[in-house]
Design an enzyme around this catalytic site. Structure first.
Site, PDB file in Angstrom:
ATOM      1  N   SER A 152     -15.766   2.867  -6.745  1.00  0.00           N
ATOM      2  CA  SER A 152     -15.146   3.155  -5.451  1.00  0.00           C
ATOM      3  C   SER A 152     -15.320   4.629  -5.127  1.00  0.00           C
ATOM      4  O   SER A 152     -15.320   5.478  -6.035  1.00  0.00           O
ATOM      5  CB  SER A 152     -13.651   2.831  -5.536  1.00  0.00           C
ATOM      6  OG  SER A 152     -12.962   3.416  -4.447  1.00  0.00           O
ATOM      7  N   TYR A 165      -6.013   4.235 -10.488  1.00  0.00           N
ATOM      8  CA  TYR A 165      -7.197   3.517  -9.990  1.00  0.00           C
ATOM      9  C   TYR A 165      -8.402   4.446  -9.929  1.00  0.00           C
ATOM     10  O   TYR A 165      -9.494   4.111 -10.392  1.00  0.00           O
ATOM     11  CB  TYR A 165      -6.900   2.934  -8.604  1.00  0.00           C
ATOM     12  CG  TYR A 165      -8.085   2.238  -7.960  1.00  0.00           C
ATOM     13  CD1 TYR A 165      -8.500   0.985  -8.408  1.00  0.00           C
ATOM     14  CD2 TYR A 165      -8.771   2.828  -6.902  1.00  0.00           C
ATOM     15  CE1 TYR A 165      -9.574   0.332  -7.810  1.00  0.00           C
ATOM     16  CE2 TYR A 165      -9.850   2.180  -6.293  1.00  0.00           C
ATOM     17  CZ  TYR A 165     -10.242   0.935  -6.761  1.00  0.00           C
ATOM     18  OH  TYR A 165     -11.313   0.304  -6.173  1.00  0.00           O
TER      19      TYR A 165
HETATM   20  N1  LIG Z   1     -13.232  -3.567  -0.293  1.00  0.00           N
HETATM   21  C1  LIG Z   1     -13.255  -2.254  -0.372  1.00  0.00           C
HETATM   22  O1  LIG Z   1     -13.119  -1.538   0.647  1.00  0.00           O
HETATM   23  C2  LIG Z   1     -13.474  -1.566  -1.692  1.00  0.00           C
HETATM   24  C3  LIG Z   1     -13.684  -0.186  -1.681  1.00  0.00           C
HETATM   25  C4  LIG Z   1     -13.936   0.459  -2.871  1.00  0.00           C
HETATM   26  C5  LIG Z   1     -13.988  -0.254  -4.053  1.00  0.00           C
HETATM   27  N2  LIG Z   1     -13.732  -1.582  -4.055  1.00  0.00           N
HETATM   28  C6  LIG Z   1     -13.798  -2.283  -5.340  1.00  0.00           C
HETATM   29  O2  LIG Z   1     -14.806  -3.264  -5.260  1.00  0.00           O
HETATM   30  C7  LIG Z   1     -14.459  -4.412  -6.047  1.00  0.00           C
HETATM   31  C8  LIG Z   1     -14.489  -5.635  -5.158  1.00  0.00           C
HETATM   32  O3  LIG Z   1     -13.613  -5.414  -4.087  1.00  0.00           O
HETATM   33  P1  LIG Z   1     -13.297  -6.496  -2.962  1.00  0.00           P
HETATM   34  O4  LIG Z   1     -12.641  -5.761  -1.863  1.00  0.00           O
HETATM   35  O5  LIG Z   1     -14.469  -7.350  -2.702  1.00  0.00           O
HETATM   36  O6  LIG Z   1     -12.192  -7.341  -3.750  1.00  0.00           O
HETATM   37  P2  LIG Z   1     -11.170  -8.457  -3.289  1.00  0.00           P
HETATM   38  O7  LIG Z   1      -9.812  -7.869  -3.332  1.00  0.00           O
HETATM   39  O8  LIG Z   1     -11.593  -9.092  -2.024  1.00  0.00           O
HETATM   40  O9  LIG Z   1     -11.249  -9.466  -4.548  1.00  0.00           O
HETATM   41  C9  LIG Z   1     -12.450  -9.847  -5.159  1.00  0.00           C
HETATM   42  C10 LIG Z   1     -12.210 -11.072  -6.015  1.00  0.00           C
HETATM   43  O10 LIG Z   1     -11.519 -10.703  -7.220  1.00  0.00           O
HETATM   44  C11 LIG Z   1     -10.700 -11.815  -7.568  1.00  0.00           C
HETATM   45  N3  LIG Z   1      -9.644 -11.432  -8.520  1.00  0.00           N
HETATM   46  C12 LIG Z   1      -8.456 -10.840  -8.247  1.00  0.00           C
HETATM   47  N4  LIG Z   1      -7.757 -10.670  -9.383  1.00  0.00           N
HETATM   48  C13 LIG Z   1      -8.526 -11.178 -10.388  1.00  0.00           C
HETATM   49  C14 LIG Z   1      -8.350 -11.303 -11.775  1.00  0.00           C
HETATM   50  N5  LIG Z   1      -7.242 -10.871 -12.374  1.00  0.00           N
HETATM   51  N6  LIG Z   1      -9.338 -11.873 -12.508  1.00  0.00           N
HETATM   52  C15 LIG Z   1     -10.472 -12.317 -11.913  1.00  0.00           C
HETATM   53  N7  LIG Z   1     -10.705 -12.218 -10.592  1.00  0.00           N
HETATM   54  C16 LIG Z   1      -9.737 -11.660  -9.837  1.00  0.00           C
HETATM   55  C17 LIG Z   1     -10.142 -12.291  -6.243  1.00  0.00           C
HETATM   56  O11 LIG Z   1      -9.640 -13.616  -6.348  1.00  0.00           O
HETATM   57  C18 LIG Z   1     -11.333 -12.143  -5.324  1.00  0.00           C
HETATM   58  O12 LIG Z   1     -12.063 -13.341  -5.225  1.00  0.00           O
HETATM   59  C19 LIG Z   1     -13.092  -4.092  -6.646  1.00  0.00           C
HETATM   60  O13 LIG Z   1     -13.263  -3.570  -7.933  1.00  0.00           O
HETATM   61  C20 LIG Z   1     -12.527  -3.031  -5.709  1.00  0.00           C
HETATM   62  O14 LIG Z   1     -11.590  -2.213  -6.370  1.00  0.00           O
HETATM   63  C21 LIG Z   1     -13.492  -2.268  -2.896  1.00  0.00           C
END
Ligand SMILES: NC(=O)c1ccc[n+]([C@@H]2O[C@H](COP(=O)([O-])OP(=O)(O)OC[C@H]3O[C@@H](n4cnc5c(N)ncnc54)[C@H](O)[C@@H]3O)[C@@H](O)[C@H]2O)c1
Length: 259
Positions: A152, A165
């Protein structure tokens, strides 16, 4: 000249998407399936994983769902092993799950309790390490493979909140370089895709002011979409990515350039 581009560049590759049920993981799993990979869709939400696997299969691809909890090392290792048990080999692992519950109480250093640090590190760093630890020996059996971590922009931002985080994600980037350098000569590649704000269904629940601020801080005219990261994942997991190793690649609409 080895023409690798286009549909099918992941043909015969077996890839685990750890967190493929929703958000960017869903878009990525669908893209990998469309490019010919045999995909294991892991998620804590089995119904969501099963739906994604069914969509890949309905489109003519090959996929199987499995429930796993990224907070539980045994179930994370079992997800990786499932790929070999099901498809006979392992070529790729994409650690992409995010655990929104782990963010509770993650504030500044003085206000954040140990249990919050533990939850963040367990979900957003240890789980990725555990999955890679399970995957590398299996990949080495067939000459190597590709791993993608998800980081991130928080990892390199001067943020006054979410201390655990952002520290966990900085650790993910260091872990990426460790894997690349330690196992690279044996055919393992490991890269991190570092997101700016991507408008997943969860992100759409953020307050409008937060979304507006994110858009104002980038040079793109629009927010990021899940498909914006899926294409890069497909490239890194394919033979097109064979000479890309140990990198943290930003996909953020130009955020680090700063308006
Ligand atoms: N979306 C953003 O803006 C953003 C920005 C920076 C970093 N990230 C990082 O990118 C990654 C993906 O983000 P996203 O926004 O697509 O995520 P999201 O919150 O949409 O979730 C992705 C998936 O993870 C699953 N999940 C949740 N808890 C879980 C667990 N304990 N075990 C297994 N699966 C689990 C959820 O069911 C979901 O299908 C994450 O690590 C997030 O921290 C996201």
């Amino acid at each position: 000249v080895t023409g690798r581009s286009g549909a099918g560049r992941l043909a015969s590759k077996v890839i685990v998407v750890a967190g493929g049920g929703g958000g960017t993981g869903q878009a990525t799993a669908l893209r990998l399936g469309a490019e010919g990979a045999q995909v294991v869709v892991g998620d804590i939400d089995l119904a969501a994983a099963a739906d994604v696997a069914a969509r890949i299969t309905a489109a003519g691809g090959s996929a199987r769902p499995l429930a796993f909890d990224m907070g539980d090392p045994a179930s994370t290792a079992a997800l990786v092993k499932f790929a070999v048990d099901t498809f006979g080999r392992l070529d790729g692992l994409h650690n992409i799950a995010g655990n929104p519950a782990a963010h509770a109480g993650d504030l500044d250093l003085l206000s954040t309790g140990f249990e919050t640090w533990e939850a963040q590190f367990r979900s957003h760093l240890f789980a990725y390490a555990q999955a890679a630890k399970a995957a590398i020996p299996l990949m080495l059996e067939t000459g190597g493979g590709a791993i993608i971590m998800t980081s991130s922009a928080a990892s390199r931002s001067a943020m006054t909140t979410r201390v655990a985080y952002q520290t966990a994600k900085a650790g993910v980037e260091t872990l990426t370089r460790h894997i690349a350098s330690t196992y690279g000569k044996r055919g393992i590649r490991c890269n991190a895709i570092c997101y700016g704000m991507i408008m997943t269904p969860n992100a759409l629940n953020l307050p409008q002011a937060v979304r507006d601020e994110a858009l104002a801080s980038i040079w793109s005219p629009r927010h990021g979409r899940p498909d914006d990261v899926a294409g890069l994942a497909a490239l890194l997991l394919s033979d097109d990515g064979e000479w890309i190793n140990g990198q943290v690649i930003d996909v953020n609409g130009g955020r680090l350039l700063g308006p």
